[in-house]
Structure formats: C-alpha cells, structure tokens
Design a protein around this motif. Sequence first.
Motif, PDB file in Angstrom:
ATOM      1  N   ALA A  88       3.109 -37.589  -7.188  1.00  0.00           N
ATOM      2  CA  ALA A  88       1.650 -37.618  -7.110  1.00  0.00           C
ATOM      3  C   ALA A  88       1.160 -36.831  -5.896  1.00  0.00           C
ATOM      4  O   ALA A  88       0.176 -36.080  -5.978  1.00  0.00           O
ATOM      5  CB  ALA A  88       1.164 -39.063  -7.033  1.00  0.00           C
ATOM      6  N   TRP A  89       1.866 -36.993  -4.771  1.00  0.00           N
ATOM      7  CA  TRP A  89       1.513 -36.241  -3.563  1.00  0.00           C
ATOM      8  C   TRP A  89       1.656 -34.740  -3.795  1.00  0.00           C
ATOM      9  O   TRP A  89       0.798 -33.947  -3.375  1.00  0.00           O
ATOM     10  CB  TRP A  89       2.412 -36.701  -2.418  1.00  0.00           C
ATOM     11  CG  TRP A  89       2.152 -35.984  -1.118  1.00  0.00           C
ATOM     12  CD1 TRP A  89       1.166 -36.214  -0.206  1.00  0.00           C
ATOM     13  CD2 TRP A  89       2.913 -34.873  -0.599  1.00  0.00           C
ATOM     14  NE1 TRP A  89       1.267 -35.343   0.845  1.00  0.00           N
ATOM     15  CE2 TRP A  89       2.313 -34.511   0.635  1.00  0.00           C
ATOM     16  CE3 TRP A  89       4.032 -34.170  -1.057  1.00  0.00           C
ATOM     17  CZ2 TRP A  89       2.808 -33.470   1.411  1.00  0.00           C
ATOM     18  CZ3 TRP A  89       4.526 -33.133  -0.285  1.00  0.00           C
ATOM     19  CH2 TRP A  89       3.923 -32.796   0.935  1.00  0.00           C
ATOM     20  N   TRP A  92      -1.175 -33.574  -6.014  1.00  0.00           N
ATOM     21  CA  TRP A  92      -2.485 -33.631  -5.368  1.00  0.00           C
ATOM     22  C   TRP A  92      -2.683 -32.463  -4.388  1.00  0.00           C
ATOM     23  O   TRP A  92      -3.760 -31.873  -4.302  1.00  0.00           O
ATOM     24  CB  TRP A  92      -2.644 -34.962  -4.629  1.00  0.00           C
ATOM     25  CG  TRP A  92      -4.045 -35.187  -4.118  1.00  0.00           C
ATOM     26  CD1 TRP A  92      -4.570 -34.775  -2.933  1.00  0.00           C
ATOM     27  CD2 TRP A  92      -5.092 -35.888  -4.808  1.00  0.00           C
ATOM     28  NE1 TRP A  92      -5.882 -35.175  -2.826  1.00  0.00           N
ATOM     29  CE2 TRP A  92      -6.230 -35.854  -3.956  1.00  0.00           C
ATOM     30  CE3 TRP A  92      -5.173 -36.536  -6.047  1.00  0.00           C
ATOM     31  CZ2 TRP A  92      -7.440 -36.443  -4.322  1.00  0.00           C
ATOM     32  CZ3 TRP A  92      -6.375 -37.129  -6.401  1.00  0.00           C
ATOM     33  CH2 TRP A  92      -7.491 -37.074  -5.545  1.00  0.00           C
ATOM     34  N   ARG A 190      -4.798 -33.258  -9.979  1.00  0.00           N
ATOM     35  CA  ARG A 190      -5.193 -34.470  -9.263  1.00  0.00           C
ATOM     36  C   ARG A 190      -5.406 -35.630 -10.234  1.00  0.00           C
ATOM     37  O   ARG A 190      -5.185 -36.790  -9.870  1.00  0.00           O
ATOM     38  CB  ARG A 190      -6.447 -34.199  -8.432  1.00  0.00           C
ATOM     39  CG  ARG A 190      -6.137 -33.321  -7.222  1.00  0.00           C
ATOM     40  CD  ARG A 190      -7.296 -33.192  -6.258  1.00  0.00           C
ATOM     41  NE  ARG A 190      -6.872 -32.474  -5.053  1.00  0.00           N
ATOM     42  CZ  ARG A 190      -7.654 -32.231  -4.007  1.00  0.00           C
ATOM     43  NH1 ARG A 190      -8.921 -32.659  -4.016  1.00  0.00           N
ATOM     44  NH2 ARG A 190      -7.194 -31.589  -2.964  1.00  0.00           N
ATOM     45  N   ALA A 193      -1.947 -36.824 -10.752  1.00  0.00           N
ATOM     46  CA  ALA A 193      -1.505 -37.554  -9.566  1.00  0.00           C
ATOM     47  C   ALA A 193      -2.053 -38.977  -9.564  1.00  0.00           C
ATOM     48  O   ALA A 193      -1.346 -39.934  -9.218  1.00  0.00           O
ATOM     49  CB  ALA A 193      -1.953 -36.822  -8.299  1.00  0.00           C
TER      50      ALA A 193
END
Length: 206
Positions: A88-89, A92, A190, A193
């Motif tokens: 997810a990081w 993003w 995003r 994410a």
Amino acid sequence: MLDLTQVLSYSVALGIAAAVPGPGLAALVARSVSSGTLSGFCLLFGLILGDLIYLSFAVFGLAMVAEHFNELFEVVRWGAALYLCYLAWQFWFANHQAIEVGRSVKKRELLSAALSGLTITLGNPKTIAFYLAILPLVIDLQAVSLQTWALMLVPLTVLVLLSVNALFIVAAVRIRHLLSSPHAQRHLFRGAATIMVAAAASMLRR
C-alpha cells in the motif's frame, strides 16, 4: 468425484468471490493499467497460485493444523498484514509517469508481478475466508480424494479465476488511454493502496 451440483455451486461461489473488489483485484487492475497485459497476467498467475495453495490446505485438512501451531499462524498473519501495508505504501507513493503503450516489460518486472500476486493472495482475508469457511459449505471435503483434487478442483479453480480476472485485465488495458496521465494513475494506485490497508486491518482484527 464431485456431482454436477457441487461443481456448479463451487464455480459460482468462486466466480463471485473473484469478482468482489479486494486487494488482489485492485493490484491486478493497477498493474495492468501501468504495465500492460503481460504484466497483468503474470500477477494473475501469482494470484491463482495462492488460491491453489489455500484450496490444497482446505482439501487436505491442513486448516486444523492451525489449532496446534497457533503461534506460527499468528506470525504468518502479522507478516501478511505488514506486507499488504508495505505494498500500500509503494502504491501510494509511487512515482507515476505517462504510460508508454507498447513498452517492453523486463523479465524482472514480470517475476515481481507474479510474486506480488502470490503474496497478496496469501495475505488476503477474503481468500482465506472463502477456502477455509465458505468452501466446506458448497463441497463435501470429506469425499474429496487426491484424484478429485487434481483432476477436478485444481483445473476448475484455474479456469474460473482465469476467466473472471482476464475480463478485468482486458478492461484495464482497454482504458489505459484514459489513465495514461500521472494524475489519473495516482488516483488509481492510491485507491488500490486504500483497499490493501483495509484488508490488512481486517486480517489483524480477525
């Protein structure tokens, strides 16, 4: 062997589960948009491999092992959740550039896509819930032999997952021109994410 009712019930249930939005589907669409069809199918290969692992766990009764190795499964659960947060990081804060249609994809990128698909599936609460909770409701696992697993369940699982997810890959590739700008990609990644963080939180909560 499985009767027709069990085959149809399993196929429909698996197809619905595959089409429900989750971290795997989000990653599949994002990867297909950013890197194209081949990269999307490599990630799908990893997703399907993860499903087959959980299918095997359910069929051969390895879910019961969790009762005797609770600490090990707790480590696996936290590891999977942390990996989803790491992905997810990456999604993003990815540095997006305009998509170059027709750009050749490196073998390293394809391998990375397949490994990501496998890891996402292994850490996906939706997949775990399906094979360890829903699957026993549609198939009598006590009656499943090694032959039934190898000649019916494995091919059927691959066929259903390939059919459903291929539609999303094709759709994602077709709309690549609409998402070619870095701004559009930022929103897409995003969104993916956010889904992965939600999945990680769901896994830890359970």
